[in-house]
Design a protein around this motif. Structure first.
Motif, PDB file in Angstrom:
ATOM      1  N   HIS A  99       0.839  -1.202   0.000  1.00 11.95           N
ATOM      2  CA  HIS A  99       0.000   0.000   0.000  1.00 11.95           C
ATOM      3  C   HIS A  99       0.875   1.255   0.000  1.00 11.95           C
ATOM      4  CE1 HIS A  99       0.459   1.663   4.123  1.00 11.95           C
ATOM      5  NE2 HIS A  99       0.818   0.422   4.416  1.00 11.95           N
ATOM      6  N   VAL A 100       0.318   2.352  -0.464  1.00 11.66           N
ATOM      7  CA  VAL A 100       1.003   3.652  -0.476  1.00 11.66           C
ATOM      8  C   VAL A 100       0.145   4.624   0.330  1.00 11.66           C
ATOM      9  CG1 VAL A 100       1.887   5.541  -1.896  1.00 11.66           C
ATOM     10  CG2 VAL A 100       2.024   3.185  -2.732  1.00 11.66           C
ATOM     11  N   MET A 101       0.517   4.834   1.572  1.00 12.44           N
ATOM     12  CA  MET A 101      -0.268   5.667   2.493  1.00 12.44           C
ATOM     13  C   MET A 101      -1.731   5.250   2.512  1.00 12.44           C
ATOM     14  SD  MET A 101       1.080   7.757   4.580  1.00 12.44           S
ATOM     15  CE  MET A 101      -0.248   8.869   5.015  1.00 12.44           C
ATOM     16  N   GLY A 102      -1.952   3.935   2.493  1.00 12.68           N
ATOM     17  CA  GLY A 102      -3.304   3.404   2.539  1.00 12.68           C
ATOM     18  C   GLY A 102      -3.912   3.110   1.194  1.00 12.68           C
ATOM     19  N   VAL A 103      -3.334   3.635   0.124  1.00 11.89           N
ATOM     20  CA  VAL A 103      -3.842   3.348  -1.223  1.00 11.89           C
ATOM     21  C   VAL A 103      -3.390   1.949  -1.611  1.00 11.89           C
ATOM     22  CG1 VAL A 103      -3.803   3.997  -3.653  1.00 11.89           C
ATOM     23  CG2 VAL A 103      -3.796   5.770  -1.881  1.00 11.89           C
ATOM     24  N   PRO A 104      -4.311   1.026  -1.869  1.00 12.12           N
ATOM     25  CA  PRO A 104      -3.901  -0.345  -2.187  1.00 12.12           C
ATOM     26  C   PRO A 104      -3.288  -0.429  -3.585  1.00 12.12           C
ATOM     27  CG  PRO A 104      -6.280  -0.108  -2.407  1.00 12.12           C
ATOM     28  CD  PRO A 104      -5.772   1.191  -1.840  1.00 12.12           C
ATOM     29  N   ASP A 155     -12.447   5.402   4.239  1.00 10.48           N
ATOM     30  CA  ASP A 155     -12.841   5.323   5.648  1.00 10.48           C
ATOM     31  C   ASP A 155     -11.941   4.401   6.462  1.00 10.48           C
ATOM     32  OD1 ASP A 155     -14.937   7.028   5.141  1.00 10.48           O
ATOM     33  OD2 ASP A 155     -16.453   5.446   5.005  1.00 10.48           O
ATOM     34  N   ARG A 156     -11.533   3.274   5.889  1.00  8.45           N
ATOM     35  CA  ARG A 156     -10.870   2.243   6.692  1.00  8.45           C
ATOM     36  C   ARG A 156      -9.373   2.124   6.459  1.00  8.45           C
ATOM     37  NH1 ARG A 156     -14.172  -0.568   9.769  1.00  8.45           N
ATOM     38  NH2 ARG A 156     -16.400  -0.334   9.383  1.00  8.45           N
ATOM     39  N   LEU A 157      -8.831   2.856   5.475  1.00 15.55           N
ATOM     40  CA  LEU A 157      -7.387   2.836   5.247  1.00 15.55           C
ATOM     41  C   LEU A 157      -6.796   4.241   5.218  1.00 15.55           C
ATOM     42  CD1 LEU A 157      -7.125  -0.040   2.621  1.00 15.55           C
ATOM     43  CD2 LEU A 157      -5.884   0.064   4.785  1.00 15.55           C
ATOM     44  N   ILE A 158      -7.313   5.080   4.327  1.00 16.81           N
ATOM     45  CA  ILE A 158      -6.745   6.419   4.172  1.00 16.81           C
ATOM     46  C   ILE A 158      -6.946   7.259   5.424  1.00 16.81           C
ATOM     47  CG2 ILE A 158      -6.795   8.537   2.811  1.00 16.81           C
ATOM     48  CD1 ILE A 158      -5.721   6.170   1.258  1.00 16.81           C
ATOM     49  N   GLU A 159      -8.185   7.299   5.907  1.00 19.35           N
ATOM     50  CA  GLU A 159      -8.491   8.158   7.054  1.00 19.35           C
ATOM     51  C   GLU A 159      -7.650   7.829   8.290  1.00 19.35           C
ATOM     52  OE1 GLU A 159     -11.500  11.125   8.704  1.00 19.35           O
ATOM     53  OE2 GLU A 159     -11.421  10.312   6.709  1.00 19.35           O
ATOM     54  N   PRO A 160      -7.526   6.573   8.700  1.00 19.64           N
ATOM     55  CA  PRO A 160      -6.697   6.300   9.888  1.00 19.64           C
ATOM     56  C   PRO A 160      -5.217   6.580   9.666  1.00 19.64           C
ATOM     57  CG  PRO A 160      -7.549   4.264   8.937  1.00 19.64           C
ATOM     58  CD  PRO A 160      -8.282   5.383   8.276  1.00 19.64           C
ATOM     59  N   LEU A 161      -4.691   6.326   8.456  1.00 17.18           N
ATOM     60  CA  LEU A 161      -3.275   6.594   8.211  1.00 17.18           C
ATOM     61  C   LEU A 161      -2.992   8.096   8.190  1.00 17.18           C
ATOM     62  CD1 LEU A 161      -2.605   3.763   5.666  1.00 17.18           C
ATOM     63  CD2 LEU A 161      -1.199   4.209   7.669  1.00 17.18           C
ATOM     64  N   LEU A 162      -3.829   8.858   7.511  1.00 15.64           N
ATOM     65  CA  LEU A 162      -3.652  10.318   7.537  1.00 15.64           C
ATOM     66  C   LEU A 162      -3.937  10.868   8.924  1.00 15.64           C
ATOM     67  CD1 LEU A 162      -5.178  11.636   4.186  1.00 15.64           C
ATOM     68  CD2 LEU A 162      -2.781  11.563   4.856  1.00 15.64           C
ATOM     69  N   ARG A 187      -2.453  12.790 -12.103  1.00 16.33           N
ATOM     70  CA  ARG A 187      -2.508  13.655 -13.284  1.00 16.33           C
ATOM     71  C   ARG A 187      -1.928  12.984 -14.527  1.00 16.33           C
ATOM     72  NH1 ARG A 187      -1.667  17.360  -8.830  1.00 16.33           N
ATOM     73  NH2 ARG A 187      -3.490  18.736  -8.720  1.00 16.33           N
ATOM     74  N   THR A 188      -1.385  11.792 -14.359  1.00 17.70           N
ATOM     75  CA  THR A 188      -0.794  11.100 -15.507  1.00 17.70           C
ATOM     76  C   THR A 188      -1.355   9.692 -15.706  1.00 17.70           C
ATOM     77  OG1 THR A 188       1.047  10.296 -14.135  1.00 17.70           O
ATOM     78  CG2 THR A 188       1.377  12.381 -15.318  1.00 17.70           C
ATOM     79  N   GLU A 189      -1.884   9.081 -14.649  1.00 19.08           N
ATOM     80  CA  GLU A 189      -2.372   7.704 -14.726  1.00 19.08           C
ATOM     81  C   GLU A 189      -3.898   7.676 -14.654  1.00 19.08           C
ATOM     82  OE1 GLU A 189      -0.980   4.795 -15.094  1.00 19.08           O
ATOM     83  OE2 GLU A 189       1.170   5.125 -14.778  1.00 19.08           O
ATOM     84  N   ARG A 190      -4.494   6.810 -15.405  1.00 19.75           N
ATOM     85  CA  ARG A 190      -5.949   6.636 -15.300  1.00 19.75           C
ATOM     86  C   ARG A 190      -6.315   5.826 -14.062  1.00 19.75           C
ATOM     87  NH1 ARG A 190      -9.354   2.661 -16.378  1.00 19.75           N
ATOM     88  NH2 ARG A 190      -7.755   1.399 -17.407  1.00 19.75           N
ATOM     89  N   SER A 191      -5.554   4.767 -13.776  1.00 19.68           N
ATOM     90  CA  SER A 191      -5.868   3.854 -12.674  1.00 19.68           C
ATOM     91  C   SER A 191      -5.042   4.189 -11.435  1.00 19.68           C
ATOM     92  CB  SER A 191      -5.586   2.413 -13.106  1.00 19.68           C
ATOM     93  OG  SER A 191      -5.557   1.548 -11.990  1.00 19.68           O
ATOM     94  N   LEU A 192      -5.714   4.369 -10.307  1.00 22.51           N
ATOM     95  CA  LEU A 192      -5.007   4.603  -9.047  1.00 22.51           C
ATOM     96  C   LEU A 192      -4.296   3.341  -8.582  1.00 22.51           C
ATOM     97  CD1 LEU A 192      -4.267   6.389  -6.652  1.00 22.51           C
ATOM     98  CD2 LEU A 192      -6.491   5.849  -5.622  1.00 22.51           C
ATOM     99  N   LEU A 193      -4.900   2.174  -8.781  1.00 19.81           N
ATOM    100  CA  LEU A 193      -4.236   0.920  -8.410  1.00 19.81           C
ATOM    101  C   LEU A 193      -2.912   0.767  -9.154  1.00 19.81           C
ATOM    102  CD1 LEU A 193      -7.237  -1.596  -8.402  1.00 19.81           C
ATOM    103  CD2 LEU A 193      -5.938  -0.833  -6.409  1.00 19.81           C
ATOM    104  N   ARG A 194      -2.933   1.054 -10.453  1.00 25.56           N
ATOM    105  CA  ARG A 194      -1.706   0.947 -11.242  1.00 25.56           C
ATOM    106  C   ARG A 194      -0.668   1.958 -10.781  1.00 25.56           C
ATOM    107  NH1 ARG A 194      -3.679   1.924 -16.101  1.00 25.56           N
ATOM    108  NH2 ARG A 194      -4.505  -0.201 -16.217  1.00 25.56           N
ATOM    109  N   ALA A 195      -1.124   3.158 -10.489  1.00 23.79           N
ATOM    110  CA  ALA A 195      -0.198   4.183  -9.999  1.00 23.79           C
ATOM    111  C   ALA A 195       0.429   3.760  -8.678  1.00 23.79           C
ATOM    112  CB  ALA A 195      -0.930   5.513  -9.839  1.00 23.79           C
ATOM    113  N   ALA A 196      -0.379   3.171  -7.774  1.00 20.64           N
ATOM    114  CA  ALA A 196       0.151   2.713  -6.487  1.00 20.64           C
ATOM    115  C   ALA A 196       1.158   1.590  -6.679  1.00 20.64           C
ATOM    116  CB  ALA A 196      -1.000   2.259  -5.586  1.00 20.64           C
TER     117      ALA A 196
END
Length: 471
Positions: A99-104, A155-162, A187-196
């Motif tokens: 994960h990247v700061m909660g982003v899977p 709610d369950r990953l980003i919020e507690p880590l931030l 701003r460059t990737e369509r998919s957040l999963l791929r970016a992570a």
């Protein structure tokens, strides 16, 4: 030179000033009874334990370098474990790998944790087929991440880590300011999963420990930096006014009936945004107006010392985070004697636990007295960890207005502050309100402020030399 504020940013500024020019006379003024701001340690159960920040990033060099320059290099220690969990739906579950700061970055790894419901997990997978989410300007972390992978991840990953960093809310915190790497990818990737996945892959496997601390606690860092700087430190001195003079700056300190005037060639304002706004209101009103808009979250740290026998099993990880949707007063738990082996060595028969209470908008819970906050922390340990019996010692440390909120538009706001301050010769600002709340970021902001005022003083000295008679 006068530095207003003896937190780690102000002390770092004083140290950099003294290092760059040993001839500079430096005075640091602080209204509190001690230096260090949120860095403070005291004994709990006979063991010296930090009451504020208990770790600093090891992969960002400024904090470690400051400690070494202050003579504490050999006191730097690394954690025994950084394996933290998330309390989700009644159980402590491991954070998903990659994960990247909660982003899977891996849906299967996320599924194995059990953090999300089946519906929430299915929503994550839609990220790879949804059309792009345009992010032309800064947006909240919650808005962007929620649009890509769903509200449960927020709610369950980003919020507690931030929340562990800012004690804030994902629907208000700036994506650009708090998660810049994710913002750039958005701003460059369509998919957040791929970016992570790409971001996770870029993390060096041999990058070394993520965190470090001092054997005697980070509360010992301010005194060491103050000594190394050689600055004159004056506590219990509240600065009430700051005005420009023909030769520099004038500070007014003390009560109105017994005020004292301090003149300086240059000034660094190293206090939180609200008092900084009051000091700058007369001479730099544009900066003051921007700083006054920065909100702060309050919190409390409840530290408990239990006999090791109170735990049915020794804590295995460094602690766990608690999402606000769980509806519990405790937002994070650190098993200090597991995370930091040197604390366990101090007394092998103790388990020391730090419980963080309070988020932005939850001021009501912090109005409870110390005994009630201790009870909240004890209940957390009983319900989640199965702890039996009472702690042998406890400590409650309240940090009112302790954490600045980097809300949407924060980077632009800070740019406007710095532009307005830059128009005032011999004036600079630094601290947690600007470029990061951690110790390395604060130390870096102190260095930047010191560099700015030294450049001004050197230019002034050079101009004076050119104007001397007989040249």
């Amino acid at each position: 030179m006068v530095v207003v504020g003896a937190g780690i940013a102000g002390l770092a500024a004083a140290w950099h000033l003294s290092r760059a020019d040993p001839g500079v006379e430096i005075t640091v003024l602080d209204g509190a009874s001690r230096i260090g701001g949120k860095l403070y340690a005291s004994e709990v159960g006979g063991v010296q334990v930090d009451a504020g920040a208990e770790a600093m990033l090891a992969r960002r060099p400024e904090g470690k370098e400051l400690a070494r320059q202050a003579g504490l290099g050999e006191a730097l220690v690394h954690p025994g474990t950084t394996q933290a969990g998330i309390l989700s739906r009644g159980s402590v579950r491991p954070l998903p790998k990659g994960h990247v700061m909660g982003v899977p970055s891996d849906v299967m790894a996320l599924a194995r944790t059990g953090i999300l419901s089946p519906g929430g997990l299915a929503r994550v997978s839609l990220d790879e087929v949804l059309p792009p989410t345009t992010v032309p300007t800064d947006v909240s972390v919650g808005a962007y991440v929620g649009a890509r992978v769903g509200g449960e991840v927020v709610d369950r990953l980003i919020e507690p880590l931030l929340g562990g960093v800012y004690a804030g809310r994902a629907d208000m915190l700036s994506l650009d300011a708090t998660m810049p790497a994710v913002a750039a990818a958005a701003r460059t990737e369509r998919s957040l999963l791929r970016a992570a996945r790409d971001l996770a892959a870029k993390t060096p496997k041999d990058a070394g420990p993520v965190f470090t601390t001092l054997r005697q606690g980070l509360g010992g860092l301010p005194e060491a930096v103050a000594r190394a700087s050689g600055a004159r430190i004056r506590t219990g001195v509240m600065v009430r006014g700051l005005t420009r003079t023909p030769d520099g700056w004038r500070l007014v300190t003390g009560p109105t009936r017994d005020e004292e005037v301090v003149d300086a060639d240059a000034v660094i304002v190293a206090v939180p945004a609200t008092p900084a706004a009051r000091l700058l209101e007369r001479e730099v009103p544009k900066a003051a107006a921007e700083l006054a808009r920065i909100e702060y979250a309050s919190m409390a740290i409840v530290t408990l010392a239990y006999p090791r026998s109170a735990f049915p099993e020794p804590p295995a990880g460094s602690g766990y985070l608690v999402p606000s949707v769980e509806g519990r007063p405790v937002k994070a738990v650190t098993f200090a004697t597991t995370k930091w082996p040197h604390l366990a060595e101090a007394d092998p028969n103790l388990v020391i636990v730090r419980c963080s209470i309070g988020r932005l908008g939850e001021e009501a819970v912090l109005q409870r007295d110390d005994a009630e906050l201790v009870a909240f922390a004890m209940n957390e340990m009983t319900e989640i960890m199965g702890v039996r019996g009472l702690p042998i010692d406890s400590r409650v440390t309240r940090w009112g207005g302790g954490l600045p909120q980097y809300d949407v538009g924060h980077l632009d706001r800070i740019a406007r502050v710095r532009a307005a301050v830059a128009a005032q010769p011999g004036l600079a600002v630094c601290g947690a309100a600007y470029d990061g709340v951690g110790i390395p970021a604060c130390a870096a902001s102190g260095r930047t402020a010191a560099t700015r005022v030294l450049e001004y003083l050197n230019a002034r000295a050079a101009a004076g030399a050119r104007q001397e008679p007989g040249d």
